[in-house]
Design an enzyme around this catalytic site. Structure first.
Site, PDB file in Angstrom:
ATOM      1  N   GLY A 148      56.251  24.755  -3.661  1.00  0.00           N
ATOM      2  CA  GLY A 148      57.604  24.200  -3.585  1.00  0.00           C
ATOM      3  C   GLY A 148      57.833  23.432  -2.304  1.00  0.00           C
ATOM      4  N   ASP A 149      57.295  23.944  -1.210  1.00  0.00           N
ATOM      5  CA  ASP A 149      57.433  23.243   0.069  1.00  0.00           C
ATOM      6  C   ASP A 149      56.671  21.925   0.045  1.00  0.00           C
ATOM      7  OD1 ASP A 149      58.977  25.324   1.171  1.00  0.00           O
ATOM      8  OD2 ASP A 149      57.175  26.419   1.731  1.00  0.00           O
TER       9      ASP A 149
END
Length: 165
Positions: free
Chosen positions: A106-107
């Site tokens: 996600g990052d």
């Protein structure tokens, strides 16, 4: 947390964009009044978006959250991603990879989206690059070992275009 809307408003008043990845927040702390109005890009995953919006589908969640002001960019794992800016619903498919570990995906997605946006990419291209960055990051263990470089993400993006011609 109550001071975040004012901080984001100050950043925006200086001509900068703001983005917020809510991360998993079962306590609901991202439900700060006025918060989303000061966010340019809200970047939840599908489960987070539905929980924040109280919606049953990712699309309904994106529409509801965008109603507060931000462009909503939803990570949806292997299914890809979608974004909604209040007018246009955009989608991109996931990139098939042999996933080893999803920590940091996600990052990496967020970083790809922000980098592509700052580089002047269209909204659709930024969404595609974000999905590529998130997918490629799952090829190794940990949050950064397989995180793609900009050049690798762009090469993958261009490679996908050639296979769709």
């Amino acid at each position: 947390m109550p001071q975040l809307p004012a901080l984001f408003a100050e950043v925006r008043s200086l001509g900068h964009t703001t983005s917020l990845d809510t991360n998993d927040d079962p306590a609901g702390r991202w439900q700060v009044p006025g918060m989303y109005a000061e966010v340019d890009f809200l970047l939840p995953n599908a489960a987070e978006a539905m929980r924040l919006a109280g919606a049953d589908t990712v699309e309904a969640a994106a529409v509801a959250l965008a109603g507060h002001g931000p462009t909503v960019v939803v990570k949806d794992g292997a299914a890809g991603a979608l974004s909604y800016d209040g007018r246009n619903l955009l989608r991109t498919k996931g990139l098939p990879v042999i996933a080893v570990d999803s920590v940091g995906a996600g990052d990496s997605f967020d970083a790809g989206f922000v980098a592509a946006t700052l580089a002047g990419s269209t909204a659709q291209r930024a969404l595609e690059i974000a999905a590529i960055c998130g997918a490629l990051s799952t090829r190794g263990i940990g949050g950064t070992t397989a995180q793609p470089t900009w050049d690798e993400a762009m090469a993958t993006c261009h490679g996908m275009e050639r296979t769709h011609d």
